[in-house]
Enzyme design. Sequence first.
Site, short mmCIF file in Angstrom:
data_model
loop_
_atom_site.label_atom_id
_atom_site.label_comp_id
_atom_site.label_asym_id
_atom_site.label_seq_id
_atom_site.Cartn_x
_atom_site.Cartn_y
_atom_site.Cartn_z
N GLU A 147 -22.03 1.81 29.95
CA GLU A 147 -21.63 1.93 28.53
C GLU A 147 -21.14 3.32 28.15
O GLU A 147 -21.81 4.05 27.41
CB GLU A 147 -22.78 1.50 27.62
N GLU A 303 -24.66 -7.97 29.92
CA GLU A 303 -25.97 -7.89 29.28
C GLU A 303 -26.00 -8.79 28.06
O GLU A 303 -25.01 -8.85 27.31
CB GLU A 303 -26.26 -6.47 28.79
C1 GAL Z 1 -27.56 -1.66 26.28
C2 GAL Z 1 -27.82 -0.76 27.48
C3 GAL Z 1 -29.06 -1.18 28.20
C4 GAL Z 1 -30.20 -1.36 27.23
C5 GAL Z 1 -29.79 -2.36 26.18
C6 GAL Z 1 -30.84 -2.64 25.15
O1 GAL Z 1 -26.64 -1.16 25.37
O2 GAL Z 1 -26.75 -0.81 28.39
O3 GAL Z 1 -29.39 -0.20 29.17
O4 GAL Z 1 -30.51 -0.14 26.66
O5 GAL Z 1 -28.67 -1.84 25.49
O6 GAL Z 1 -30.39 -3.56 24.19
#
Ligand code: GAL
Length: 641
Positions: A147, A303
């Site tokens: 990110e 994710e």
């Molecule tokens: C994302 C990040 C992850 C984790 C997640 C929590 O933006 O890539 O490492 O922090 O958020 O929601």
Amino acid sequence: MLGKQFLHGGDYNPEQWDETIWIEDMRLAKLANVNTMTIGIFSWSMLELTEGEYNWGWMDRIFELLNENGMNAILATPSAAQPRWMSEKYPEVLRVEHNRVRQEHKVRVNYCLSSPIYRQKCREMSRLLAERYGKNPALVLWHVSNEYHEDCHCDLCQQAFREWVQERYKTLDNLNERWGTAFWSHRYSDWSEIRSPQPWPAGEWSMMSLGVAWKRFNSELTVDFFNNEAKVLREVTPNIPLTSNIHTWDVNWRVLTDAVDIVSYDSYPRFQVDDGDYERSLHASFKYDYMRALKRQPFILMENNPSSPPGTKLRRPGYHITKTMQAVSAGSDSVLYFQWRNGKTSNEMFHGAVVNHDGRGDTRAFKEVAKVGSMLQDLESICGTNIDPDVAVIYDEENHWGIEFSTMARWDGRSYMNQVHSHYRAFWNRGIAVDVIPSVKDFSHYKVLVAPVLYMFLPGVAERIEEFVKNGGTFVTTFWSGYVDEDNHAISGGAPGYMSKVLGIRSEELDACANEIDFKGHTWKTEHFADVIHAEGAEVISTFKKEYYKGSPAITCNSFGDGKAYYMSSSHCEEFMNVFYGDIIKEAGVDTLYSEPLPKGVTCRERGGKLFVMNFAPEERIVKLPNGETTTIDAGQTLIL
Ligand code: GAL
């Protein structure tokens, strides 16, 4: 592996536990129909304990376990969080804020994108990982960093910016002309005077061209930072594809498109916290359509949250399935979570994970994850299939920056994104797939091209719009379009600038005020804006009913070559947009299963011959299926046909 089987699994940070838990995780992963773990994202300090002192044992063992259990590994380079020893020994790797103060070692994504030492350390670590695990049979994908977001204002970045500006503008005279520095005595007399902007009121916030240039520079610097690692990975492991997961919107992701092999995206719509699910699901869908359209190929959902953190309203049964199938139906070849097992401590220990602190494989959330896994197995035939829409909606990050930096334009709360969504919604309501594209992309694939609030013209865009319409395309644009060039300089000759000919209109002044219009025998209320325009060749198909400009054109259509170019002088409610685009869809022959909007909150998507009908409304909805049958879909549920 990619494109043949859906990846199902997620971020795994096993370095927090001992082998007993790792073995249990492999057992649970099978129960959850999980086939992929993403490892190493923030592991640098556990892989290199002090400078040159490596600690591969735990990762070697995780790879062994993944292989023994037939699982895939997505391996991350850990450059999103440098180890503490590095920040201490080489402070230049730490980021400097826009106030010119260097940060302490903290949180993550706190590194300088230009630092030669940091880049060298990142290359060395990438090489070590690639040489050690590059031939490992479990490895399917590189996850480069994590990110990317925000900028660094250190001396190294300032110097890199100066060089970037010099390369782009060549001479100071050209720069002064293009940035309009005669205004407020901002003339540059030496390249060394160029510095990054700062937000109001601290520093230089007033130069619209500088603001956009700094954003552009940082997007390109981000890609350069990505390539610093990518080059090594490609050299050592030419057959393993590369991605980097996208999340925030402060980088122009278009510039990363060619650098990555696969686009990946982190999606966190917070369904069920209130009654805004319909809107949230539309926003999620819009972003999926953007991710797929970047490369015109399937993307990776890298994710999403598999459950709900304590203290939030729990996601009701079935919603997890609908949320993930939404991404799959839009072109994702994966459902990956943050995260597999909830951390033992620190910031995200209660985030929401597949396996909670109770360590159980029979919780409701776990069972829904397992269900998604088995659905993905059943859907295997559509994995890797693309979607080829007839319609594109332009969402352009540079246009967005241009609007944001135009302080005197009084854009206030009426966000560009909301305007774009209001057009996209008319297609979403009918389950029509849309490519969401930046303005520099090729338009030739589409029957309908919609460009809400195309304020800034990047080079060649206006010409390509003309070409698109001339060749038979249907183009729709709106008020507040065609105002500035790529440097955020007002276009002389007035709005809509270089589109005046194709649209056959001229804008005189823009009233930030609601009004009413006549359209197809009805009166409709408009919202926010009324552009006072003159038809110069275009047919007037609707007029304003109020104010001193009563009777002046509100919607026009210009026949140009074999196509048509529409101009909307106002923003409109959902019902109006449904009616307006209903006609456009018919007229342009857009391929659709539903010519009328589905019941509110319901949408559908077709991918690889499967139809996903999803209900994001808070109540059940009765839906007429394309085969003529009628069915009821409960709130938050999905039907796959
Ligand atoms: C994302 C990040 C992850 C984790 C997640 C929590 O933006 O890539 O490492 O922090 O958020 O929601």
